[in-house]
Scaffold this motif. Structure first.
Motif, PDB file in Angstrom:
ATOM      1  N   VAL A  77       0.839  -1.203   0.000  1.00 38.18           N
ATOM      2  CA  VAL A  77       0.000   0.000   0.000  1.00 38.18           C
ATOM      3  C   VAL A  77       0.876   1.256   0.000  1.00 38.18           C
ATOM      4  CG1 VAL A  77      -1.676   1.341   1.340  1.00 38.18           C
ATOM      5  CG2 VAL A  77      -1.980  -1.128   1.085  1.00 38.18           C
ATOM      6  N   ARG A  78       1.946   1.247   0.793  1.00 44.41           N
ATOM      7  CA  ARG A  78       2.833   2.418   0.871  1.00 44.41           C
ATOM      8  C   ARG A  78       3.612   2.642  -0.429  1.00 44.41           C
ATOM      9  NH1 ARG A  78       4.053   0.516   6.186  1.00 44.41           N
ATOM     10  NH2 ARG A  78       5.997  -0.402   5.387  1.00 44.41           N
ATOM     11  N   SER A  79       3.765   1.581  -1.219  1.00 45.97           N
ATOM     12  CA  SER A  79       4.556   1.701  -2.450  1.00 45.97           C
ATOM     13  C   SER A  79       3.848   2.501  -3.539  1.00 45.97           C
ATOM     14  CB  SER A  79       4.909   0.314  -2.985  1.00 45.97           C
ATOM     15  OG  SER A  79       3.752  -0.344  -3.482  1.00 45.97           O
ATOM     16  N   SER A  80       2.546   2.712  -3.381  1.00 44.98           N
ATOM     17  CA  SER A  80       1.764   3.427  -4.394  1.00 44.98           C
ATOM     18  C   SER A  80       1.236   4.725  -3.799  1.00 44.98           C
ATOM     19  CB  SER A  80       0.592   2.556  -4.881  1.00 44.98           C
ATOM     20  OG  SER A  80      -0.359   3.329  -5.582  1.00 44.98           O
ATOM     21  N   ALA A  81       1.508   5.835  -4.465  1.00 45.59           N
ATOM     22  CA  ALA A  81       1.024   7.129  -3.973  1.00 45.59           C
ATOM     23  C   ALA A  81      -0.503   7.163  -3.934  1.00 45.59           C
ATOM     24  CB  ALA A  81       1.562   8.255  -4.860  1.00 45.59           C
ATOM     25  N   ALA A  82      -1.141   6.599  -4.964  1.00 47.12           N
ATOM     26  CA  ALA A  82      -2.605   6.596  -5.012  1.00 47.12           C
ATOM     27  C   ALA A  82      -3.187   5.748  -3.890  1.00 47.12           C
ATOM     28  CB  ALA A  82      -3.085   6.077  -6.366  1.00 47.12           C
ATOM     29  N   TRP A  83      -2.579   4.582  -3.650  1.00 48.08           N
ATOM     30  CA  TRP A  83      -3.062   3.716  -2.572  1.00 48.08           C
ATOM     31  C   TRP A  83      -2.818   4.341  -1.212  1.00 48.08           C
ATOM     32  CZ3 TRP A  83      -0.957  -1.626  -4.592  1.00 48.08           C
ATOM     33  CH2 TRP A  83      -1.749  -2.041  -5.677  1.00 48.08           C
ATOM     34  N   ARG A  84      -1.661   5.010  -1.034  1.00 46.37           N
ATOM     35  CA  ARG A  84      -1.375   5.683   0.238  1.00 46.37           C
ATOM     36  C   ARG A  84      -2.443   6.737   0.537  1.00 46.37           C
ATOM     37  NH1 ARG A  84       3.941   6.056  -1.456  1.00 46.37           N
ATOM     38  NH2 ARG A  84       3.715   8.293  -1.862  1.00 46.37           N
TER      39      ARG A  84
END
Length: 311
Positions: A175-182
């Motif tokens: 989750v942290r690896s994606s700006a949109a998911w964060r």
């Protein structure tokens, strides 16, 4: 010239294809067969496949890469459709023909296929859920375990606890690896009662959150009350079907929200006070929470107790 509709039945070894123009063929489920499948689907208005535990993903992606609309549908819907048309026999070739007819008559909505990143996150979330189910089962066995097996169960519980912690770390990192998911995780977890598990489950298993109406998302997850009326009979409304993993995570979130979230706590208490059964009231909390989360994602705003959420 009429639109072309294609049904594809996918198995481990073969790809059975049927087209609305009457053409049918059986292809090997390998690189050559996938390339020929994509060629056979060129120009189609819609290609329909059944969800079959993941083995359909490569075929669906191969066809979608050519720009043809693809819908991956629930096998139960297709089987019910086959029975409704009087088709009781079942073979791979018949299934492909039924899928082609289903595509032509029902025309299910073609949705974008999940990306590799989305599939990876969904796999991690599913693995965390599987490990947790095994852990719960082993802890229950431990309560009544005979001395001869207790040590082995305790060792297995310790191992599963480590696996669960590792799975949760992997989900958090994904989750942290994606700006949109964060950004979405931060928004979802602004609601009292929504934790890491529910947030990750919604991101992985419900990518359409925020793009659907409140009624649509409630029906998709299986928390919308369904009528059972006929003539003078007015049956009890019940919620069923939908995406079970999302519903299970939402249930746990609603349990917490009914205690910790002032708005949903008051809503739950009001329903129980009016005579609703606690479980019925909790399902209503699940629906209200989901509709609120859907509206928050749609509007891009965090939870605010003083600002009501519009479905």
């Amino acid at each position: 010239m009429p639109d072309l509709y294609v049904g594809v039945d996918v198995s481990a070894d073969a790809l059975d294809l049927a087209r609305s123009d009457g053409r049918a063929e059986r292809l090997p489920h390998d690189d050559d067969g996938l390339a020929r499948l994509a060629e056979s689907c060129e120009g189609a208005a819609l290609v329909v496949l059944e969800a079959t535990g993941g083995i359909e993903r490569t075929a669906a992606a191969e066809v979608a890469a050519t720009g043809v609309p693809v819908a991956v549908v629930n096998p139960r819907q297709v089987r019910d459709f086959a029975r409704a048309t009087g088709q009781l026999a079942k073979t791979d070739a018949i299934d492909a023909a039924v899928l082609a007819l289903f595509a032509e008559r029902v025309r299910p909505e073609a949705r974008p296929l999940p990306t590799d990143e989305q599939r990876a996150l969904a796999a991690l979330v599913a693995r965390r859920r599987q490990v947790n189910e095994m852990l719960v089962a082993e802890r229950l066995r431990l309560r009544t375990a005979a001395p001869a097996v207790r040590r082995g169960i305790e060792a297995h519980v310790a191992f599963l606890e480590g696996q669960k912690a590792e799975a949760e770390r992997a989900v958090a990192e994904a989750v942290r690896s994606s700006a949109a998911w964060r950004e979405r995780d931060d928004l979802l977890r602004s609601v009292p009662g929504v934790g890491a598990v529910l947030s990750a489950t919604l991101i992985a298993e419900l990518p359409g959150l925020g793009r659907l109406t409140g009624k649509q998302v409630a029906a998709l997850v299986g928390v919308a009350p369904l009528a059972r009326d006929s003539g003078r009979l007015v049956g009890r409304r019940s919620a069923w079907g939908g995406r079970a993993p999302v519903r299970a995570a939402l249930y746990m979130g609603a349990l917490t929200a009914a205690r910790m979230n002032p708005t949903l706590r008051a809503f739950y208490a009001g329903l129980v006070g009016r005579g609703k059964a606690p479980k019925v009231a909790l399902v209503a909390v699940m629906r209200k929470l989901l509709v609120a989360l859907n509206a928050m994602v749609r509007d891009g705003r965090r939870w605010d107790e003083n600002r009501p959420v519009t479905a």
